[in-house]
Design a protein around this motif. Structure first.
Motif, PDB file in Angstrom:
ATOM      1  N   LEU A  64     -16.353 -13.920 157.469  1.00 19.01           N
ATOM      2  CA  LEU A  64     -15.242 -13.320 158.187  1.00 19.01           C
ATOM      3  C   LEU A  64     -15.291 -11.797 158.042  1.00 19.01           C
ATOM      4  CD1 LEU A  64     -12.750 -14.462 159.732  1.00 19.01           C
ATOM      5  CD2 LEU A  64     -11.448 -14.159 157.628  1.00 19.01           C
ATOM      6  N   LEU A  65     -15.271 -11.095 159.183  1.00 20.73           N
ATOM      7  CA  LEU A  65     -15.271  -9.626 159.249  1.00 20.73           C
ATOM      8  C   LEU A  65     -16.596  -8.987 158.843  1.00 20.73           C
ATOM      9  CD1 LEU A  65     -11.716  -8.833 157.779  1.00 20.73           C
ATOM     10  CD2 LEU A  65     -12.364  -9.131 160.165  1.00 20.73           C
ATOM     11  N   SER A  66     -17.644  -9.804 158.655  1.00 21.59           N
ATOM     12  CA  SER A  66     -18.930  -9.224 158.214  1.00 21.59           C
ATOM     13  C   SER A  66     -19.477  -8.215 159.223  1.00 21.59           C
ATOM     14  CB  SER A  66     -19.958 -10.330 157.948  1.00 21.59           C
ATOM     15  OG  SER A  66     -20.210 -11.079 159.121  1.00 21.59           O
ATOM     16  N   ASN A  67     -19.312  -8.473 160.514  1.00 21.85           N
ATOM     17  CA  ASN A  67     -19.840  -7.534 161.515  1.00 21.85           C
ATOM     18  C   ASN A  67     -19.094  -6.204 161.478  1.00 21.85           C
ATOM     19  OD1 ASN A  67     -21.403  -9.703 162.158  1.00 21.85           O
ATOM     20  ND2 ASN A  67     -20.938  -9.710 164.331  1.00 21.85           N
ATOM     21  N   ALA A  68     -17.792  -6.278 161.225  1.00 19.51           N
ATOM     22  CA  ALA A  68     -16.981  -5.059 161.202  1.00 19.51           C
ATOM     23  C   ALA A  68     -17.358  -4.154 160.035  1.00 19.51           C
ATOM     24  CB  ALA A  68     -15.498  -5.415 161.126  1.00 19.51           C
ATOM     25  N   PRO A  95     -21.768  -1.718 158.774  1.00 26.48           N
ATOM     26  CA  PRO A  95     -22.256  -0.345 158.544  1.00 26.48           C
ATOM     27  C   PRO A  95     -21.996   0.128 157.112  1.00 26.48           C
ATOM     28  CG  PRO A  95     -21.136  -0.488 160.658  1.00 26.48           C
ATOM     29  CD  PRO A  95     -20.853  -1.782 159.938  1.00 26.48           C
ATOM     30  N   ALA A  96     -20.829  -0.221 156.573  1.00 28.54           N
ATOM     31  CA  ALA A  96     -20.520   0.151 155.189  1.00 28.54           C
ATOM     32  C   ALA A  96     -21.436  -0.602 154.224  1.00 28.54           C
ATOM     33  CB  ALA A  96     -19.058  -0.150 154.875  1.00 28.54           C
ATOM     34  N   PHE A  97     -21.722  -1.861 154.550  1.00 29.87           N
ATOM     35  CA  PHE A  97     -22.628  -2.656 153.722  1.00 29.87           C
ATOM     36  C   PHE A  97     -24.011  -2.015 153.695  1.00 29.87           C
ATOM     37  CE2 PHE A  97     -25.812  -6.045 153.309  1.00 29.87           C
ATOM     38  CZ  PHE A  97     -25.400  -6.631 152.126  1.00 29.87           C
ATOM     39  N   LYS A  98     -24.470  -1.547 154.835  1.00 32.36           N
ATOM     40  CA  LYS A  98     -25.779  -0.897 154.918  1.00 32.36           C
ATOM     41  C   LYS A  98     -25.819   0.362 154.044  1.00 32.36           C
ATOM     42  CE  LYS A  98     -28.917   1.263 158.281  1.00 32.36           C
ATOM     43  NZ  LYS A  98     -29.114   1.569 159.721  1.00 32.36           N
ATOM     44  N   SER A  99     -24.765   1.159 154.101  1.00 35.07           N
ATOM     45  CA  SER A  99     -24.711   2.369 153.277  1.00 35.07           C
ATOM     46  C   SER A  99     -24.743   2.022 151.795  1.00 35.07           C
ATOM     47  CB  SER A  99     -23.443   3.168 153.597  1.00 35.07           C
ATOM     48  OG  SER A  99     -23.465   3.629 154.932  1.00 35.07           O
ATOM     49  N   TRP A 100     -24.049   0.942 151.441  1.00 33.35           N
ATOM     50  CA  TRP A 100     -23.991   0.558 150.038  1.00 33.35           C
ATOM     51  C   TRP A 100     -25.350   0.081 149.526  1.00 33.35           C
ATOM     52  CZ3 TRP A 100     -21.916   1.131 145.581  1.00 33.35           C
ATOM     53  CH2 TRP A 100     -22.163   0.189 144.565  1.00 33.35           C
ATOM     54  N   ILE A 101     -26.025  -0.777 150.297  1.00 32.03           N
ATOM     55  CA  ILE A 101     -27.309  -1.285 149.804  1.00 32.03           C
ATOM     56  C   ILE A 101     -28.346  -0.170 149.743  1.00 32.03           C
ATOM     57  CG2 ILE A 101     -26.884  -3.685 150.479  1.00 32.03           C
ATOM     58  CD1 ILE A 101     -28.715  -3.284 152.877  1.00 32.03           C
ATOM     59  N   LYS A 102     -28.256   0.798 150.661  1.00 28.63           N
ATOM     60  CA  LYS A 102     -29.169   1.947 150.587  1.00 28.63           C
ATOM     61  C   LYS A 102     -28.940   2.721 149.290  1.00 28.63           C
ATOM     62  CE  LYS A 102     -29.853   4.604 154.141  1.00 28.63           C
ATOM     63  NZ  LYS A 102     -29.560   5.464 155.319  1.00 28.63           N
ATOM     64  N   PRO A 145     -15.343 -17.377 160.137  1.00 24.07           N
ATOM     65  CA  PRO A 145     -14.591 -17.086 161.361  1.00 24.07           C
ATOM     66  C   PRO A 145     -14.327 -18.364 162.141  1.00 24.07           C
ATOM     67  CG  PRO A 145     -16.876 -16.401 161.588  1.00 24.07           C
ATOM     68  CD  PRO A 145     -16.705 -16.833 160.168  1.00 24.07           C
ATOM     69  N   GLU A 146     -13.422 -18.272 163.092  1.00 24.77           N
ATOM     70  CA  GLU A 146     -12.938 -19.462 163.805  1.00 24.77           C
ATOM     71  C   GLU A 146     -14.054 -20.241 164.493  1.00 24.77           C
ATOM     72  OE1 GLU A 146      -9.697 -20.634 167.322  1.00 24.77           O
ATOM     73  OE2 GLU A 146      -9.796 -18.589 166.530  1.00 24.77           O
TER      74      GLU A 146
END
Length: 337
Positions: A86-90, A93-100, A203-204
């Motif tokens: 849920l909300l993973s797509n939203a 971008p923040a996830f990408k910054s964190w893993i970098k 998600p639904e």
């Protein structure tokens, strides 16, 4: 050379691909005779991190300041984070910054495939990146005829009924919605999905698929490794309709079990996976249906023996040999900084 194999929140990752990868690393290090510990309080020369939680980042930072070599295993990418929870797509971008940020703490980044290496390079990662498969314990994935008979009885699979399975988290990225659609359109076959995700995280659209009730469709939930071993060997087809992977340990497990395999035609399944040579590929739902019917009806040849050779080439011993080389490389890189 002494290695600390490190993962945070083990209870969360235990049943995931990352959890399996760490178990494979333990087997690989033991096979190669490399000293390792799982206890951060022990002395070590090399920190090998598998997770991307905040404590992992802090652990890497502390190790670097203490003069240790840091190897970060890049199991995760933005691409395989999308279409999951849920909300993973939203938040991707923040996830990408964190893993970098996490991966940037490394002297050396390891990733399972050339495809995932290319993704990291596109992110602008300026650390050395090497490829090593998560590997497979090739001798484990066998079973007896009695085990197969008991499995069919347990899951109420008729003797003349063809079995199609898939394994993974119950998320859209893994292709679970397509799996359910195939079960609806192919009532003559038995479909079983092994793996579980908490409904509150879905998600639904995915939740609706998981709640589908069909006489030929079963969501078996999480089962232990031993039961999966028998499931792969009993199946007439391993269906892997995933949209994104960094490698796909479950694919290696199916190939090691000498199961016929049908995967989605996506970049990660490039060479050595060749359509019609060592497994089959499909681009969309219609192709999945047509190829499934052709495989199960015997109109396409059984490729399981050739598929097995791919798994054999990624056996644990070879992974251990590569890890030794990369650990030595990480030590060399760490001494330069």
């Amino acid at each position: 050379m002494n290695v600390l194999l490190y993962s945070d929140l083990q209870n969360l990752i235990e049943n995931s691909g990352i959890g399996r990868a760490k178990k494979h690393q333990i087997m690989a290090l033991e096979a190669e005779g490399i000293d390792y510990t799982l206890n951060p309080k022990d002395s070590y020369d090399i920190l090998h991190i598998n997770t991307i939680f905040p404590q992992s980042y802090l652990r890497a930072d502390i190790a670097k300041k203490s003069g240790k070599a840091v190897v970060y295993h890049a199991h995760s990418t933005e691409e395989d984070f999308k279409d999951s929870f849920l909300l993973s797509n939203a938040v991707s971008p923040a996830f990408k910054s964190w893993i970098k940020l996490c991966y940037s703490t490394a002297d050396l980044i390891l990733t399972p495939t050339e495809y995932s290496k290319e993704l990291l390079q596109r992110y602008g990662m300026n650390k050395p990146i090497e490829v090593v498969s998560n590997g497979i314990d090739i001798d484990y994935w066998k079973c007896t005829e009695k085990e197969k008979m008991d499995f069919r009885k347990k899951y109420d699979i008729r003797e003349d009924e063809k079995l199609i399975i898939s394994v993974g988290l119950q998320i859209k990225r893994k292709g679970i919605i397509d799996f359910v659609e195939m079960a609806k359109m192919m009532p003559e076959y038995k479909f079983i999905w092994f793996g579980y995700t908490k409904p509150s995280l879905l998600p639904e659209e995915t939740l609706k698929a998981v709640n589908t009730k069909l006489p030929n469709l079963l969501f078996a939930g999480y089962v232990d490794r031993d039961e999966l071993r028998v499931a792969y060997n009993t199946a007439d087809l391993y269906l892997f309709p995933t949209y994104e992977e960094t490698e796909g340990i479950v694919l290696l497990e199916a190939l090691a079990s000498k199961t016929n395999v049908l995967v989605r035609d996506i970049p990660v399944f490039g060479h050595p996976y060749e359509d019609g040579e060592n497994l089959y590929k499909a681009k969309n739902l219609n192709e999945f249906i047509l190829k499934t019917e052709s495989i199960l009806n015997g109109n396409l040849p059984n490729l399981s023996e050739k598929g097995y050779l791919i798994a054999k080439n990624k056996n644990i011993k070879k992974v251990g040999e590569k890890l030794r080389d990369y650990y030595e490389l990480a030590l060399e890189y760490s001494h330069r900084t």
